[in-house]
Design an enzyme around this catalytic site. Structure first.
Site, PDB file in Angstrom:
ATOM      1  N   SER A  39       0.799  -1.226   0.000  1.00  0.00           N
ATOM      2  CA  SER A  39       0.000   0.000   0.000  1.00  0.00           C
ATOM      3  C   SER A  39       0.833   1.279   0.000  1.00  0.00           C
ATOM      4  CB  SER A  39      -0.949   0.018   1.195  1.00  0.00           C
ATOM      5  OG  SER A  39      -0.231   0.198   2.402  1.00  0.00           O
ATOM      6  N   LYS A  80       1.006   4.672   6.863  1.00  0.00           N
ATOM      7  CA  LYS A  80       0.413   5.502   5.804  1.00  0.00           C
ATOM      8  C   LYS A  80       1.016   6.904   5.868  1.00  0.00           C
ATOM      9  CE  LYS A  80      -2.547   2.201   4.916  1.00  0.00           C
ATOM     10  NZ  LYS A  80      -2.302   1.301   3.822  1.00  0.00           N
TER      11      LYS A  80
END
Length: 183
Positions: A39, A80
């Protein structure tokens, strides 16, 4: 005989103190993390090992584009990038980030965007479509993975409470050929 016993005892004490200091550093200051998944590609790769600075937000505040590690709602730690700070409005149009109605460049995505066969890396959206609010709530951040089409992030799990942030991840130390200090 007493001298040998005394010397052994000193070594045991030194070892216990060293372990306590190492555990304190690991628990309170820095911790290793392994990137699990794709990701955050191309910035981070599956299996990259990083150092998480646990005190960075005790002495400072999160900034836009910091890469953070946080406790996700599923009980798993996620890594993230911060896109939105408290009070920000966030919108993507034509693969371009707008924060508070101002275009904000994302240079860390340029190479990835050029390698895409066609289409946008980040699909159009407005913040209220993803979290039901026009602005990032106080005490929260809005995060996205760099691999926007294959990331479970704030678009799916909502704004991230700041008290769930473990720390800032900015040093890749393994594998050696990936060593990098991320700013």
């Amino acid at each position: 005989m007493a001298k040998g016993k005394s010397e052994s005892w000193e070594w045991v004490k030194a070892l216990v103190i060293a372990l306590a200091v190492a555990a304190g550093i690991r628990y309170f200051l820095f911790a290793p993390i392994v990137v699990d998944g794709e990701s955050m590609m191309p910035t981070l790769h599956n299996g990259d090992r990083m150092i998480v600075n646990k005190v960075s937000y005790d002495i400072g505040k999160p900034e836009r584009f910091d890469i953070i590690v946080f406790n996700a709602p599923e009980g798993k730690d996620y890594i993230k990038r911060i896109i939105g700070l408290p009070g920000d409005t966030i919108e993507y149009r034509d693969d371009t980030l707008f924060v508070n109605d101002q275009e904000v460049p994302e240079p860390y995505l340029n190479e990835y965007k050029r390698s895409m066969p066609e289409g946008n890396l980040t699909y159009d959206f407005q913040l209220n479509e993803k979290i039901g609010r026009k602005t990032v709530p106080e005490g929260h951040v809005f995060v996205l993975g760099d691999n926007r089409q294959h990331s479970k992030d704030s678009r799916n799990i909502g704004a991230i409470p700041m008290d769930t942030i473990i720390g800032k991840a900015n040093v890749i130390f393994w594998p050696v050929d990936h060593f990098n200090v991320i700013k």
